[in-house]
Design an enzyme around this catalytic site. Sequence first.
Site, mmCIF file in Angstrom:
data_model
loop_
_atom_site.group_PDB
_atom_site.id
_atom_site.type_symbol
_atom_site.label_atom_id
_atom_site.label_comp_id
_atom_site.label_asym_id
_atom_site.label_seq_id
_atom_site.Cartn_x
_atom_site.Cartn_y
_atom_site.Cartn_z
ATOM 1 N N GLU A 122 0.854 -1.193 0.000
ATOM 2 C CA GLU A 122 0.000 0.000 0.000
ATOM 3 C C GLU A 122 0.885 1.237 0.000
ATOM 4 O O GLU A 122 2.042 1.177 0.426
ATOM 5 C CB GLU A 122 -0.887 0.001 1.254
ATOM 6 C CG GLU A 122 -0.076 0.152 2.516
ATOM 7 C CD GLU A 122 -0.857 -0.184 3.791
ATOM 8 O OE1 GLU A 122 -1.715 0.610 4.139
ATOM 9 O OE2 GLU A 122 -0.584 -1.219 4.412
ATOM 10 N N LYS A 124 2.836 4.507 0.994
ATOM 11 C CA LYS A 124 3.327 5.054 2.261
ATOM 12 C C LYS A 124 3.027 6.553 2.229
ATOM 13 O O LYS A 124 3.631 7.309 1.466
ATOM 14 C CB LYS A 124 4.821 4.812 2.405
ATOM 15 C CG LYS A 124 5.387 5.349 3.703
ATOM 16 C CD LYS A 124 6.808 4.840 3.907
ATOM 17 C CE LYS A 124 7.380 5.209 5.250
ATOM 18 N NZ LYS A 124 7.379 6.615 5.571
ATOM 19 N N ASP A 126 2.905 10.375 3.135
ATOM 20 C CA ASP A 126 3.861 11.293 3.755
ATOM 21 C C ASP A 126 3.093 12.301 4.617
ATOM 22 O O ASP A 126 2.866 13.428 4.218
ATOM 23 C CB ASP A 126 4.662 11.997 2.656
ATOM 24 C CG ASP A 126 5.910 12.642 3.207
ATOM 25 O OD1 ASP A 126 6.198 12.454 4.402
ATOM 26 O OD2 ASP A 126 6.594 13.333 2.439
ATOM 27 N N TYR A 232 -4.268 2.378 8.738
ATOM 28 C CA TYR A 232 -3.497 1.272 8.180
ATOM 29 C C TYR A 232 -3.011 0.279 9.238
ATOM 30 O O TYR A 232 -2.339 -0.689 8.926
ATOM 31 C CB TYR A 232 -2.300 1.770 7.364
ATOM 32 C CG TYR A 232 -1.431 2.802 8.056
ATOM 33 C CD1 TYR A 232 -0.714 2.487 9.207
ATOM 34 C CD2 TYR A 232 -1.326 4.096 7.553
ATOM 35 C CE1 TYR A 232 0.078 3.426 9.837
ATOM 36 C CE2 TYR A 232 -0.535 5.053 8.186
ATOM 37 C CZ TYR A 232 0.158 4.700 9.325
ATOM 38 O OH TYR A 232 0.944 5.637 9.956
ATOM 39 N N LYS A 320 11.152 2.620 -0.276
ATOM 40 C CA LYS A 320 11.127 4.056 -0.526
ATOM 41 C C LYS A 320 11.348 4.364 -2.006
ATOM 42 O O LYS A 320 12.091 3.659 -2.700
ATOM 43 C CB LYS A 320 12.234 4.752 0.275
ATOM 44 C CG LYS A 320 12.154 4.532 1.782
ATOM 45 C CD LYS A 320 10.934 5.127 2.416
ATOM 46 C CE LYS A 320 11.070 6.601 2.678
ATOM 47 N NZ LYS A 320 11.950 6.930 3.797
ATOM 48 N N CYS A 425 40.566 22.485 17.165
ATOM 49 C CA CYS A 425 39.128 22.718 17.298
ATOM 50 C C CYS A 425 38.815 24.176 16.984
ATOM 51 O O CYS A 425 39.414 25.080 17.581
ATOM 52 C CB CYS A 425 38.690 22.372 18.711
ATOM 53 S SG CYS A 425 36.995 22.868 19.052
ATOM 54 N N CYS A 428 37.589 25.954 20.421
ATOM 55 C CA CYS A 428 38.396 26.211 21.619
ATOM 56 C C CYS A 428 39.895 26.154 21.346
ATOM 57 O O CYS A 428 40.687 26.426 22.234
ATOM 58 C CB CYS A 428 38.042 25.216 22.726
ATOM 59 S SG CYS A 428 38.622 23.549 22.418
ATOM 60 N N CYS A 443 37.842 17.018 19.017
ATOM 61 C CA CYS A 443 38.458 18.041 19.857
ATOM 62 C C CYS A 443 38.856 17.391 21.175
ATOM 63 O O CYS A 443 38.077 16.643 21.769
ATOM 64 C CB CYS A 443 37.441 19.152 20.087
ATOM 65 S SG CYS A 443 37.849 20.210 21.469
ATOM 66 N N CYS A 449 35.998 22.971 26.177
ATOM 67 C CA CYS A 449 35.527 23.412 24.865
ATOM 68 C C CYS A 449 34.082 23.874 25.000
ATOM 69 O O CYS A 449 33.207 23.094 25.378
ATOM 70 C CB CYS A 449 35.630 22.269 23.869
ATOM 71 S SG CYS A 449 34.915 22.686 22.271
HETATM 72 S S1 IVH Z 1 2.633 0.873 9.026
HETATM 73 C C1 IVH Z 1 3.772 -1.263 12.665
HETATM 74 N N1 IVH Z 1 1.635 1.837 6.810
HETATM 75 O O1 IVH Z 1 5.513 5.682 7.958
HETATM 76 C C2 IVH Z 1 3.473 -0.578 11.404
HETATM 77 N N2 IVH Z 1 3.017 3.249 8.108
HETATM 78 O O2 IVH Z 1 8.354 5.254 8.336
HETATM 79 C C3 IVH Z 1 3.497 0.881 11.547
HETATM 80 N N3 IVH Z 1 3.280 5.504 7.220
HETATM 81 O O3 IVH Z 1 5.459 5.797 11.448
HETATM 82 C C4 IVH Z 1 3.465 1.654 10.332
HETATM 83 N N4 IVH Z 1 1.983 5.233 5.451
HETATM 84 O O4 IVH Z 1 3.745 7.222 10.170
HETATM 85 C C5 IVH Z 1 2.407 2.083 7.873
HETATM 86 N N5 IVH Z 1 0.645 2.590 4.864
HETATM 87 C C6 IVH Z 1 1.408 2.814 5.916
HETATM 88 C C7 IVH Z 1 2.006 4.060 6.124
HETATM 89 C C8 IVH Z 1 2.832 4.233 7.242
HETATM 90 C C9 IVH Z 1 2.743 6.072 6.130
HETATM 91 C C10 IVH Z 1 4.199 6.157 8.151
HETATM 92 C C11 IVH Z 1 3.905 5.956 9.618
HETATM 93 C C12 IVH Z 1 5.157 5.324 10.177
HETATM 94 C C13 IVH Z 1 6.177 5.733 9.183
HETATM 95 C C14 IVH Z 1 7.376 4.807 9.195
#
Ligand code: IVH
Length: 700
Positions: A122, A124, A126, A232, A320, A425, A428, A443, A449
Site C-alpha cells: 500500500e 506510504k 507522507d 493502516y 522508498k 578545534c 576552543c 576536539c 571546549c
Molecule cells: S505501518 C507497525 N503503513 O511511515 C506498522 N506506516 O516510516 C506501523 N506511514 O510511522 C506503520 N503510510 O507514520 C504504515 N501505509 C502505511 C504508512 C505508514 C505512512 C508512516 C507511519 C510510520 C512511518 C514509518
Amino acid sequence: MPVDGLDEAQARAELARLAALLDQANRAYYQDDAPEISDADYDSLRQRNAAIEARFPHLMRPDSPSRQIGAAPASGFGKIRHSRRMMSLANAFDPEDVAEFVTGIRRFLGLGGEAALAFTAEPKIDGLSLSLRYEDGYLIHAATRGDGETGEDVTANARAIKDIPQSIADAPELLEVRGEVFMSHEDFAALNAAQAAIGGKTFANPRNAAAGSLRQLDATITAARPLRFFAYSWGSLSQPLAPTQMQALARLRDFGFPINPDTKLCHSTDQMLAHYAMIEARRASLGYDIDGVVYKLDDLALQDRLGQRSTTPRWAIAHKFPAERAWTQLQAIEIQVGRTGALSPVARLAPVTVGGVVVTNATLHNEDYIAGRDSRGQPIREGRDIRVGDWVEIYRAGDVIPKIRDVDPARRPEDAQPYAFPETCPECGSPAIRDPGDSVRRCTGGLICPAQAVERLKHFVSRAAFDIEGLGAKQVESFWRDGWIKTPQDIFTLRDRFGPGQPRQLKNREGWGEKSAQNLFVAIEERRRIPLARFIFALGIRHVGEVSAAMLAGHYGDWQGFRAAMRDAQDPDSPAYAELLSIDGVGAVMAASVLAAFSAESAEIDALADMLTILPAEKPASDSAVAGKIVVFTGTLEKMTRAEAKARAEALGAKVAGSVSGKTDLLVAGPGAGSKARKAAELGVKVIDEDGWLALIGAG
Ligand code: IVH
C-alpha cells in the site's frame, strides 16, 4: 557594520533583511525540522535585530522577529503514553532489499521457498501518524506518535477531522486505530493561498501543513483545515480484528475509517514490485504526497511470531522511492563541534530546491568523505574530492539532513583548493585528533571546549534524556551564554539562583514572564525524579545511546548498583569488568567509554546524582516465568528457528546468551547438543528440551 554606525535608511534596510533571514530560519527550524543556520547564528541575528530596534524604536516592523515567538511549543499539549509502542518501519531502497526482506522472513520462520506467503502492498503516506483510542465505540483520545512511547494529546484536534469517526457502532470494547493524517495537494495549495492573502504563515509542503494544522492548541483552527486520514494499523484491541492484515483493514473500513484504495494483496516478490511500479507511476496523479510503498506480511499469526526489533516490526518494510536530487554550488565548509567533540563538516550551499524543500546545507560526514575515500581508504566518487566552489549533487532520502552524492570536476573553479581539514578545534583551539580506526576527528578540549559543553547540556535536556518542558536547545544556549547554566547541576539550582526573591530573576529575562518562569521551575522539579535509563543516557557518554542505556539500567537495576559496578570495573581484572562485558550489546569499546566517563567525571556525576532521585529500572514488563532469566539455546530446534526462539525469549523479558556460564539459568537443548550441554551439566545449570521450553513460555 556595527549597529551604532547605521543611519536611518541603512537601519530600515537592515531590519528588513534580518526579518527575512529570521523568518527563513524559523521556517527551516519549526516547519521543516531542518535548521539551516546554527543556533548561535540565529541568536546573533536576533540580537542584532533587537539592538537596531532599541536604537530606532520607530522603525520596528509590524512583522518584527522580536514580536514573534516561533511555532506553538510542543509542550503546550498533554502527553499520552501509548499502550503499545508506535513503531516505525525499516527501509528498502531497491528490489534486492525487498527480496532480502521476504527471504529473511522465510529464514526466520523456517519456511522453504515453496511455502506460500502473502503480503499487502500500500502507499506510504507522507503525513504524520496518529493513534485513536475507542472505548465502547467512543473516541476517547488521540495521540501523535511522539517518540513512539509517548505522544501528544491531540484529542480535540482529531475530533475536528471529518475522516475520523467520533463513535463506532458494534466496535470491540477496546479499539486503537492507527493511521496517517495528511493534506491533499489541492487543499494544501488553497490553504497556502488563503494564508498568503491574509499575510499569515504559509507552509513549505503538505506534510508540514498537516502537522501544523493538527498541532494547533486551538482546535477550531484544526477544524477549519482540510485534514484527511487513512487507517493502516492498530494498537491495543480487546479482541483480534481478523486473521489477516487485509481482512483487518476491511473491518476498519466497515467501522467507518478510510482505507487506502491502492492496497493490494500480493503473492510473490514480483507482484509486490509490480504494485510498487504501478504506484510510483501514478505518484504524481494521486493528489497527495507519498514517499514509498509499505509491504506487510498478511498473516497476523505469522506477524506475531516475527515480532519486532527495538523500534521496527520484522514483518513490514517501507520500500522508498528514489531520493530527490539537485545540483548546486558549495559555498563554504563549516565545522560543527558536537557533544563528544566530533568535528562535523557541514556544506553551506547556494539555495536549491530538492523535492519541494529549499536546501542550503548538507552533511559532509567526515574528512575522508571530503577527500574522496571511505573509512577503509577505498575511493568513493572514483576518488574525486570536494572543494569549496565545486558544483555538488545533493539528495534527500527522507531524512532531514540532505547529503552530497557527487561532485562535477568539469565545473570546478580553477583556483579551487583541496580542503584542509582543521587539526585544531575551531571553537576552543585544542588539538583535534583522530584515533586509529576512527573516521572522526575529535576536539581534545573536553568540557573546556564551549561547543562540547553546550552540546552536552542540549543532549542532557533532550527528549529521550531529561526532557524538561520549557528548557530546549535554544534556552540552554542562551542560559549558557550568560553563565546561568554551565553544567547539568546548574539546572537544578536555577530556582535558588534566579527564582522568587533573588536579585536577578528569570521572569524578568527577555522572552520570559511570571508564568513561564514558574512553569520552568516546576518542570525542573518534576525531573528530579528520573528513571535510571534516562539518567545514564543523559550523561552523554560516547557510544551509549538510548538502547544501550536501557540495557545497562536493566542489567544493574538501580543507581547504587550501577555506580558501585562502575567503580569496581575500573580494574580490568575484576569480576565487575567481566560482568560489564558479559551484558548483551556491551563490547570493549562501549565498556571503555563508560568506564572513562566514570573515572574522569565521577565527582560531577555523583554531585549531580545527589541532587536527584534516580528511579530503579522497571522490571521486565512480562510476568512470564522466563522474564529476567539468562537462557542459552543449543542443538537443533525443530519447531522454530533459532532466530525466532531468541526473539520470542527476548520479547518475554529473558536474556539470550551465546555460551553457558555460572550465570546461565536455563539451557534449552535440542538433538545434537554437545559441549554446551556438558558444560551445563558440570555447572548444575537446568537443562530442558524444546517441548519443555514451549510449555514454559506457554506456547506448548
Ligand atoms: S505501518 C507497525 N503503513 O511511515 C506498522 N506506516 O516510516 C506501523 N506511514 O510511522 C506503520 N503510510 O507514520 C504504515 N501505509 C502505511 C504508512 C505508514 C505512512 C508512516 C507511519 C510510520 C512511518 C514509518
